[in-house]
Design an enzyme around this catalytic site. Structure first.
Site, PDB file in Angstrom:
ATOM      1  N   ASP A   1     -21.374   3.233  28.913  1.00  0.00           N
ATOM      2  CA  ASP A   1     -22.007   2.259  29.809  1.00  0.00           C
ATOM      3  C   ASP A   1     -22.729   1.142  29.059  1.00  0.00           C
ATOM      4  O   ASP A   1     -23.728   0.590  29.530  1.00  0.00           O
ATOM      5  CB  ASP A   1     -22.995   2.958  30.771  1.00  0.00           C
ATOM      6  CG  ASP A   1     -22.317   4.050  31.579  1.00  0.00           C
ATOM      7  OD1 ASP A   1     -21.138   3.854  31.923  1.00  0.00           O
ATOM      8  OD2 ASP A   1     -22.956   5.073  31.869  1.00  0.00           O
TER       9      ASP A   1
ATOM     10  N   LYS B   1     -18.901  -2.457  28.291  1.00  0.00           N
ATOM     11  CA  LYS B   1     -17.550  -2.719  27.751  1.00  0.00           C
ATOM     12  C   LYS B   1     -16.704  -3.532  28.724  1.00  0.00           C
ATOM     13  O   LYS B   1     -15.960  -4.416  28.316  1.00  0.00           O
ATOM     14  CB  LYS B   1     -16.848  -1.366  27.461  1.00  0.00           C
ATOM     15  CG  LYS B   1     -17.580  -0.542  26.400  1.00  0.00           C
ATOM     16  CD  LYS B   1     -16.952   0.831  26.223  1.00  0.00           C
ATOM     17  CE  LYS B   1     -17.136   1.771  27.393  1.00  0.00           C
ATOM     18  NZ  LYS B   1     -18.511   2.216  27.640  1.00  0.00           N
TER      19      LYS B   1
ATOM     20  N   GLY C   1     -16.430   3.960  34.206  1.00  0.00           N
ATOM     21  CA  GLY C   1     -16.727   2.987  35.255  1.00  0.00           C
ATOM     22  C   GLY C   1     -17.109   1.704  34.544  1.00  0.00           C
ATOM     23  O   GLY C   1     -18.162   1.637  33.913  1.00  0.00           O
ATOM     24  N   HIS C   2     -16.222   0.729  34.563  1.00  0.00           N
ATOM     25  CA  HIS C   2     -16.445  -0.519  33.823  1.00  0.00           C
ATOM     26  C   HIS C   2     -16.691  -1.653  34.810  1.00  0.00           C
ATOM     27  O   HIS C   2     -15.842  -1.953  35.649  1.00  0.00           O
ATOM     28  CB  HIS C   2     -15.235  -0.820  32.925  1.00  0.00           C
ATOM     29  CG  HIS C   2     -15.068   0.173  31.812  1.00  0.00           C
ATOM     30  ND1 HIS C   2     -14.118   0.051  30.828  1.00  0.00           N
ATOM     31  CD2 HIS C   2     -15.762   1.296  31.520  1.00  0.00           C
ATOM     32  CE1 HIS C   2     -14.230   1.066  29.989  1.00  0.00           C
ATOM     33  NE2 HIS C   2     -15.220   1.839  30.389  1.00  0.00           N
TER      34      HIS C   2
ATOM     35  N   GLN D   1     -16.070   5.390  27.503  1.00  0.00           N
ATOM     36  CA  GLN D   1     -17.184   6.222  27.014  1.00  0.00           C
ATOM     37  C   GLN D   1     -17.819   5.564  25.781  1.00  0.00           C
ATOM     38  O   GLN D   1     -17.803   4.349  25.699  1.00  0.00           O
ATOM     39  CB  GLN D   1     -16.718   7.657  26.720  1.00  0.00           C
ATOM     40  CG  GLN D   1     -16.363   8.468  27.964  1.00  0.00           C
ATOM     41  CD  GLN D   1     -14.990   8.140  28.525  1.00  0.00           C
ATOM     42  OE1 GLN D   1     -13.997   8.207  27.821  1.00  0.00           O
ATOM     43  NE2 GLN D   1     -14.920   7.798  29.792  1.00  0.00           N
TER      44      GLN D   1
ATOM     45  N   GLY E   1     -27.144 -10.962  30.883  1.00  0.00           N
ATOM     46  CA  GLY E   1     -27.082 -10.685  32.316  1.00  0.00           C
ATOM     47  C   GLY E   1     -25.697 -10.154  32.647  1.00  0.00           C
ATOM     48  O   GLY E   1     -24.785 -10.248  31.824  1.00  0.00           O
TER      49      GLY E   1
HETATM   50  P1  GDP Z   1     -19.242   0.055  30.675  1.00  0.00           P
HETATM   51  O1  GDP Z   1     -18.913   1.404  31.194  1.00  0.00           O
HETATM   52  O2  GDP Z   1     -19.488   0.042  29.206  1.00  0.00           O
HETATM   53  O3  GDP Z   1     -18.252  -0.994  31.085  1.00  0.00           O
HETATM   54  O4  GDP Z   1     -20.629  -0.344  31.357  1.00  0.00           O
HETATM   55  P2  GDP Z   1     -21.016  -0.150  32.909  1.00  0.00           P
HETATM   56  O5  GDP Z   1     -20.298  -1.154  33.710  1.00  0.00           O
HETATM   57  O6  GDP Z   1     -20.893   1.275  33.308  1.00  0.00           O
HETATM   58  O7  GDP Z   1     -22.571  -0.433  32.858  1.00  0.00           O
HETATM   59  C1  GDP Z   1     -23.089  -1.647  32.421  1.00  0.00           C
HETATM   60  C2  GDP Z   1     -23.981  -2.216  33.549  1.00  0.00           C
HETATM   61  O8  GDP Z   1     -24.793  -3.241  33.047  1.00  0.00           O
HETATM   62  C3  GDP Z   1     -23.165  -2.840  34.671  1.00  0.00           C
HETATM   63  O9  GDP Z   1     -23.866  -2.653  35.878  1.00  0.00           O
HETATM   64  C4  GDP Z   1     -23.125  -4.312  34.286  1.00  0.00           C
HETATM   65  O10 GDP Z   1     -22.959  -5.158  35.414  1.00  0.00           O
HETATM   66  C5  GDP Z   1     -24.487  -4.482  33.684  1.00  0.00           C
HETATM   67  N1  GDP Z   1     -24.591  -5.488  32.611  1.00  0.00           N
HETATM   68  C6  GDP Z   1     -23.683  -5.802  31.655  1.00  0.00           C
HETATM   69  N2  GDP Z   1     -24.215  -6.670  30.767  1.00  0.00           N
HETATM   70  C7  GDP Z   1     -25.474  -6.917  31.167  1.00  0.00           C
HETATM   71  C8  GDP Z   1     -26.553  -7.709  30.630  1.00  0.00           C
HETATM   72  O11 GDP Z   1     -26.442  -8.351  29.591  1.00  0.00           O
HETATM   73  N3  GDP Z   1     -27.729  -7.676  31.333  1.00  0.00           N
HETATM   74  C9  GDP Z   1     -27.896  -6.962  32.464  1.00  0.00           C
HETATM   75  N4  GDP Z   1     -29.087  -7.002  33.062  1.00  0.00           N
HETATM   76  N5  GDP Z   1     -26.901  -6.204  32.990  1.00  0.00           N
HETATM   77  C10 GDP Z   1     -25.724  -6.164  32.332  1.00  0.00           C
HETATM   78  P1  IMO Z   2     -17.822   4.550  30.506  1.00  0.00           P
HETATM   79  O1  IMO Z   2     -16.435   4.239  30.017  1.00  0.00           O
HETATM   80  C1  IMO Z   2     -21.169   7.328  30.491  1.00  0.00           C
HETATM   81  C2  IMO Z   2     -20.245  11.597  30.290  1.00  0.00           C
HETATM   82  C3  IMO Z   2     -20.544  12.448  31.508  1.00  0.00           C
HETATM   83  C4  IMO Z   2     -20.820  13.781  30.856  1.00  0.00           C
HETATM   84  C5  IMO Z   2     -19.829  13.808  29.702  1.00  0.00           C
HETATM   85  C6  IMO Z   2     -18.543  14.552  30.015  1.00  0.00           C
HETATM   86  O2  IMO Z   2     -18.130   3.987  31.843  1.00  0.00           O
HETATM   87  O3  IMO Z   2     -18.823   4.197  29.461  1.00  0.00           O
HETATM   88  P2  IMO Z   2     -16.425  14.065  31.551  1.00  0.00           P
HETATM   89  O4  IMO Z   2     -16.335  13.641  32.980  1.00  0.00           O
HETATM   90  O5  IMO Z   2     -15.815  13.117  30.589  1.00  0.00           O
HETATM   91  O6  IMO Z   2     -15.973  15.479  31.357  1.00  0.00           O
HETATM   92  O7  IMO Z   2     -18.014  14.091  31.245  1.00  0.00           O
HETATM   93  O8  IMO Z   2     -19.535  12.457  29.405  1.00  0.00           O
HETATM   94  N1  IMO Z   2     -19.387  10.416  30.552  1.00  0.00           N
HETATM   95  C7  IMO Z   2     -19.827   9.158  30.574  1.00  0.00           C
HETATM   96  N2  IMO Z   2     -21.065   8.660  30.438  1.00  0.00           N
HETATM   97  N3  IMO Z   2     -20.135   6.486  30.635  1.00  0.00           N
HETATM   98  C8  IMO Z   2     -18.865   6.963  30.736  1.00  0.00           C
HETATM   99  O9  IMO Z   2     -17.793   6.148  30.734  1.00  0.00           O
HETATM  100  C9  IMO Z   2     -18.677   8.365  30.747  1.00  0.00           C
HETATM  101  N4  IMO Z   2     -17.594   9.164  30.860  1.00  0.00           N
HETATM  102  C10 IMO Z   2     -18.045  10.418  30.744  1.00  0.00           C
HETATM  103  O10 IMO Z   2     -21.658  11.951  32.211  1.00  0.00           O
HETATM  104  O11 IMO Z   2     -22.123  13.807  30.316  1.00  0.00           O
HETATM  105 MG    MG Z   3     -19.564   2.765  32.647  1.00  0.00          MG
END
Ligand code: GDP
Ligand code: IMO
Ligand code: MG
Length: 432
Positions: free
Chosen positions: A13, A16, A40-41, A230, A420
């Site tokens: 998270d 990416k 979840g991207h 991840q 942001g």
């Molecule tokens: P990913 O799994 O690595 O793609 O990241 P996620 O989407 O799960 O989580 C990143 C969260 O931070 C999302 O809700 C994005 O919309 C938000 N986000 C990304 N970049 C920024 C930033 O620079 N500032 C803020 N405040 N939010 C951000």
């Molecule tokens: P993105 O790509 C954050 C965590 C789960 C759990 C562990 C194992 O959005 O960054 P699994 O379902 O893979 O068996 O869970 O890994 N986990 C993540 N945490 N971002 C993710 O993906 C994750 N995918 C799995 O919360 O601790």
């Molecule tokens: Mg994510």
């Protein structure tokens, strides 16, 4: 031409999805190489937020090909839902999405296995997303998995029901409650029906030999970006085992997850938050269980994109980041979400771990399974709202010093700074 890579350096998270979308105009092809719908991207542009689980984050650029590689595992139910949503928003993935025939399938009973095996762990549960990830990768390595290419075979249903019968024996041995036998608030039978409908729905997306397509594209001079899922600290070998996911999330995973040779790897973008989060159980040395942690969660909207669970929040962890930079061969750093720290007087940085009398500067095997005391150094906060800035020299001095410090410690340049969630809220320093 080389394949560039974007890898999460923390526990996932990091942002990416956003950065893949921002970098996509520089590339011809975006490819996912591991993970599945546990990811979840999030992407935001034109006031709309999109969350992708299996589909690469370059999909909103219609002229760029997006590849779901052989190392990814696919749940047709989730993928069909994602594709429907894209179509509602005007995208047409048959044009720019391709799936490797070798990508393994997550079947409904994998999700039930995930449910019962997590529940059986009791207090030592991993905090799995319950998407069937562990069981599907287990079947892959145990050599009785089903691949999406198998769905083209006339024997597919036989293979499916043979595997289902095997799984059911295991599931029953756990004597599961009724609750554990439901998936997405449905009975397993209802889910199975939707699973097959999903498989049918996605059948117009071309299935390809993606390793051949990608290697040919490299020879033709096409630019490829591999998008990780991840993060490094969730890698099955080098993360905080057993509290990890079931794939290799590091750069090495690109080679096996796409069929690309190590010589083809180019720049490696290591992405991290200006602080740190983790969702699910397991070691998190810099976790803040106080109001500062709550404030980071609130300001950063730190709730899981896949499960909605609150994310654990803490300070940035330099020993873990140095380890991640080493494992991935990071050439460029990408710093996310500094805007979340705007209101803080002081920003903490963990510089070492203490266990008993000993100090460690890398998360070695022993450290990640012990009671660690993080050694925190405080940096002066910038106390300025930065989300509207678009140029490096507009950034407050304290933030630039914080970035300089991290660059020196990690021995790599911060090439992109995100301020942001929106596409526009990005400063790209070292142009590609
Ligand atoms: P990913 O799994 O690595 O793609 O990241 P996620 O989407 O799960 O989580 C990143 C969260 O931070 C999302 O809700 C994005 O919309 C938000 N986000 C990304 N970049 C920024 C930033 O620079 N500032 C803020 N405040 N939010 C951000
Ligand atoms: P993105 O790509 C954050 C965590 C789960 C759990 C562990 C194992 O959005 O960054 P699994 O379902 O893979 O068996 O869970 O890994 N986990 C993540 N945490 N971002 C993710 O993906 C994750 N995918 C799995 O919360 O601790
Ligand atoms: Mg994510």
């Amino acid at each position: 031409m080389k394949v560039d890579v974007l890898i999460g350096l923390q526990w996932g998270d990091e942002g990416k999805g956003k950065i893949t979308d921002v970098l996509t105009p520089e590339y011809d092809i975006i490819a996912r190489f591991q993970g599945g719908p546990n990811a979840g991207h999030t992407l935001e542009f034109n006031g709309i937020k999109h969350v992708l689980h299996t589909i690469p984050s370059g999909i909103f650029h219609p002229d760029k090909i997006n590849v779901i590689g052989n190392g990814v595992i696919i749940d047709p139910y989730t993928l069909a839902k994602e594709i429907k949503k894209l179509r509602e928003r005007g995208a047409e993935p048959t044009r720019n999405l391709r799936i490797s025939k070798r990508a393994h399938l997550i079947v409904p009973t994998h999700r039930l296995l995930d449910n019962v095996q997590e529940a059986a762990k009791g207090t030592s549960k991993i905090g799995s997303t319950l998407k069937g990830i562990g069981p599907a990768y287990t079947d892959k390595t145990a050599r009785h998995g089903l691949r999406i290419g198998d769905a083209l075979s006339p024997n597919f249903k036989d293979q499916f029901y043979t595997q289902k019968a095997l799984h059911q024996t295991i599931i029953e041995s756990y004597k599961p409650s009724q609750e554990l036998l439901s998936i997405e608030q449905m009975s397993a039978d209802d889910y199975e029906k939707l699973w097959f409908e999903g498989l049918d729905y996605i059948s117009d997306i071309p299935l390809i030999d993606s390793e051949i397509f990608l290697n040919q594209s490299i020879r033709e001079g096409k630019k490829i970006l591999a998008e990780g899922a991840q993060g490094t600290m969730l890698d099955v070998d080098f993360g905080t085992y057993p509290f990890v996911t079931s794939s290799n999330t590091i750069t090495a995973g690109v080679c096996s997850g796409l069929g690309i040779s190590p010589q083809s790897i180019g720049r490696v973008f290591g992405i991290f938050k200006a602080y740190c989060t983790r969702v699910g159980s397991g070691p998190f040395p810099t976790e803040l269980l106080d109001e500062t942690g709550d404030e980071l969660r609130k300001q950063g909207n730190e709730f899981g994109s896949t499960t909605g669970r609150p994310r654990r929040c803490g300070w940035i962890d330099l020993p873990a980041l140095k380890y991640a930079v080493m494992l991935n061969g990071v050439t460029d750093l990408v710093m996310m979400k500094a805007d979340v720290l705007d209101g803080l007087d002081q920003v903490g940085v963990c510089i070492k771990y203490k266990i008993g009398e000993e100090l460690f500067d890398m998360p070695a095997y022993e450290t990640m399974n012990s009671d660690i005391v993080p050694m925190i150094e405080n940096h002066k906060g910038w106390k300025t709202e930065i989300s509207g800035f678009r140029r490096w020299n507009e950034l407050p001095g304290e933030l630039r010093e914080y970035i300089d410090y991290i660059e020196t410690e990690l021995k790599a340049p911060v090439s992109v700074v995100s301020l942001g969630p929106n596409r526009e809220q990005t400063i790209v320093r070292n142009v590609l």
